[in-house]
Write a protein that holds these residues in place. Structure first.
Motif, PDB file in Angstrom:
ATOM      1  N   ASN A   2       0.737  -1.523   0.125  1.00 60.14           N
ATOM      2  CA  ASN A   2      -0.281  -0.241  -0.073  1.00 60.14           C
ATOM      3  C   ASN A   2       1.114   1.250   0.195  1.00 60.14           C
ATOM      4  N   THR A   3       0.795   2.218  -1.058  1.00 64.13           N
ATOM      5  CA  THR A   3       1.290   3.935  -1.195  1.00 64.13           C
ATOM      6  C   THR A   3       0.216   4.409  -0.996  1.00 64.13           C
ATOM      7  N   PRO A 191     -16.173  -7.045   0.515  1.00 64.11           N
ATOM      8  CA  PRO A 191     -15.007  -7.249   1.222  1.00 64.11           C
ATOM      9  C   PRO A 191     -14.198  -7.576   0.449  1.00 64.11           C
ATOM     10  N   LEU A 192     -13.277  -6.161   0.757  1.00 68.10           N
ATOM     11  CA  LEU A 192     -12.656  -5.620   0.030  1.00 68.10           C
ATOM     12  C   LEU A 192     -10.566  -6.845   0.444  1.00 68.10           C
ATOM     13  N   LEU A 200      -5.647   1.237  -7.253  1.00 69.61           N
ATOM     14  CA  LEU A 200      -5.453   2.744  -7.642  1.00 69.61           C
ATOM     15  C   LEU A 200      -6.111   3.467  -7.109  1.00 69.61           C
ATOM     16  N   LEU A 201      -7.002   4.086  -5.363  1.00 70.48           N
ATOM     17  CA  LEU A 201      -7.063   5.496  -5.308  1.00 70.48           C
ATOM     18  C   LEU A 201      -7.146   6.470  -5.455  1.00 70.48           C
ATOM     19  N   LEU A 221      -7.431   2.875   1.674  1.00 68.57           N
ATOM     20  CA  LEU A 221      -6.443   2.033   1.383  1.00 68.57           C
ATOM     21  C   LEU A 221      -5.349   0.996   2.725  1.00 68.57           C
ATOM     22  N   ALA A 222      -5.563   1.426   3.512  1.00 70.04           N
ATOM     23  CA  ALA A 222      -5.236   0.209   4.476  1.00 70.04           C
ATOM     24  C   ALA A 222      -6.204  -0.821   4.391  1.00 70.04           C
ATOM     25  N   ALA A 223      -7.185  -1.114   3.898  1.00 71.56           N
ATOM     26  CA  ALA A 223      -8.228  -2.032   4.133  1.00 71.56           C
ATOM     27  C   ALA A 223      -7.185  -3.197   3.071  1.00 71.56           C
ATOM     28  N   LEU A 224      -6.973  -2.634   2.206  1.00 73.51           N
ATOM     29  CA  LEU A 224      -6.405  -3.089   0.340  1.00 73.51           C
ATOM     30  C   LEU A 224      -4.810  -4.338   0.905  1.00 73.51           C
ATOM     31  N   GLY A 225      -5.180  -4.237   1.603  1.00 72.07           N
ATOM     32  CA  GLY A 225      -3.879  -5.224   1.725  1.00 72.07           C
ATOM     33  C   GLY A 225      -3.896  -6.641   1.214  1.00 72.07           C
ATOM     34  N   SER A 226      -4.969  -7.496   0.362  1.00 67.22           N
ATOM     35  CA  SER A 226      -5.178  -8.272  -0.426  1.00 67.22           C
ATOM     36  C   SER A 226      -4.190  -7.821  -1.607  1.00 67.22           C
TER      37      SER A 226
END
Length: 270
Positions: A2-3, A191-192, A200-201, A221-226
Motif C-alpha cells: 500500500n502506498t 469484502p475487500l 488505485l485510489l 487504502l489500509a484495507a486493500l492489503g490483499s
C-alpha cells in the motif's frame, strides 16, 4: 504494497488542467475515433456504449459514470445525461494516453429512472459488466481495468470483489470513492480481502461530498492489503462550483482533467 502519495502538482500544472476543455477541442489532443456499440449482456438485454480504440493500446478501460449512470446514449453517440461527468468528459484523454476505452450506458432494461440507482450491486449489473469485459478482451490485447467515479466506484468495487480475472477486471481505479452510504453499501464495507488485482485510489483533498470525506480515504487504502499493488493519489486545487457531490467541483476533479488522467493512466500502464 500500500502506498500513499500526494501528487504535488505545481500551480502551472493545475493551470494546465483548468484549460483541459480547450485542449480537448484543439489540435494538442488528437480526437480518437468514437463508435457506438450495442453489446449483448443478458438474454434480451444489451448495453450501449461509446468505444474509443487507441492504436497500439497496451490495456483497456471501462469508464463507469457516477450518479444514476443513465447516459441515455443515442445511436449517433449523443449523450443525453452525464456529459460533464468526470470519466465521461475525459474519455478522449484516456484513449490519447494509450488505452482502449469503453463508456457504457445503463442497460436496455434500465433506460428510465432510476436507471442504475439501487442496481449497482445486483447480479444483473454484475452480468452486464462481465459481458463488457469479455467484449473488450475479444477485441483488445492486454488487461482490462474498471475505472469508476463516485457512484461508479460502487459498481467497480462490487465487480472486483465478485469476479476475479479473466471473467472480471485485471485492476481497478476508484476516483472520488463512495466511502459512506446510509442507503447502501459503500466501498469500504465490501469484502475487500477478495481483491487480488491492483487498486488505485484517486481523491481530492477538498472533496466536499458527504459520501466521500477525504479523511476516510487512508483507511480504505489500509484495507486493500490483499491487492498486489495499491496506492492513494491525492489532488489539490482546480475549480469548485455547484453541488459538492457533482462533477463541476472538487468531487469531479474540475480543472484537473489532464493531470488526473495522466497520473491514473500511467499507473494502469506500469
Amino acid at each position: 504494497m500500500n502506498t500513499l502519495r500526494t501528487t504535488g502538482w505545481r500551480p502551472w500544472r493545475v493551470a494546465l488542467g483548468m484549460v483541459s476543455g480547450l485542449v480537448l477541442a484543439g489540435a494538442a489532443l488528437a480526437q480518437p475515433t468514437e463508435a457506438v456499440v450495442d453489446v449483448p449482456t443478458r438474454p434480451g438485454v444489451t448495453v450501449r456504449a461509446l468505444h474509443l480504440a487507441s492504436p497500439e493500446a497496451r490495456a483497456s478501460v471501462i469508464l463507469l459514470a457516477g450518479g444514476h449512470g443513465g447516459l441515455q446514449l443515442g445511436s449517433d453517440g449523443r449523450i443525453g445525461w452525464g456529459g460533464g461527468n468526470f470519466v465521461v468528459r475525459t474519455r478522449a484523454r484516456w484513449a490519447a494516453a494509450g488505452l482502449n476505452v469503453l463508456v457504457p450506458d445503463a442497460p436496455s432494461d434500465r433506460q428510465s429512472p432510476p436507471f442504475l440507482s439501487g442496481q449497482r450491486q445486483k447480479p444483473e449489473h454484475l452480468a452486464d459488466i462481465e459481458a463488457l469485459v469479455a467484449w473488450l478482451r475479444a477485441r483488445s490485447p492486454g488487461p482490462v481495468w474498471l475505472v469508476g467515479t463516485s457512484r461508479g466506484t460502487q459498481s467497480a468495487g462490487y465487480v472486483g470483489t465478485e469476479l476475479p480475472p479473466p471473467r472480471g477486471p485485471d485492476g481497478l481505479v476508484l476516483t472520488a470513492t463512495i466511502l459512506t452510504d446510509p442507503q447502501g453499501r459503500a466501498v469500504p464495507a465490501m469484502p475487500l480481502d477478495r481483491l487480488k488485482v491492483p487498486v488505485l485510489l484517486v481523491h481530492h483533498r477538498q472533496d466536499g461530498c458527504s459520501h466521500c470525506a477525504p479523511e476516510r480515504a487512508p483507511a480504505l487504502l489500509a484495507a486493500l492489503g490483499s491487492a498486489p499493488r495499491s496506492e492513494l493519489l491525492w489532488f489539490d486545487g482546480g475549480i469548485n462550483r455547484g453541488d459538492p457531490c457533482e462533477a463541476a467541483g472538487h468531487h469531479g476533479f474540475a480543472g484537473l482533467d489532464a493531470a488526473v488522467v495522466e497520473a491514473a493512466a500511467a499507473w494502469v500502464l506500469r
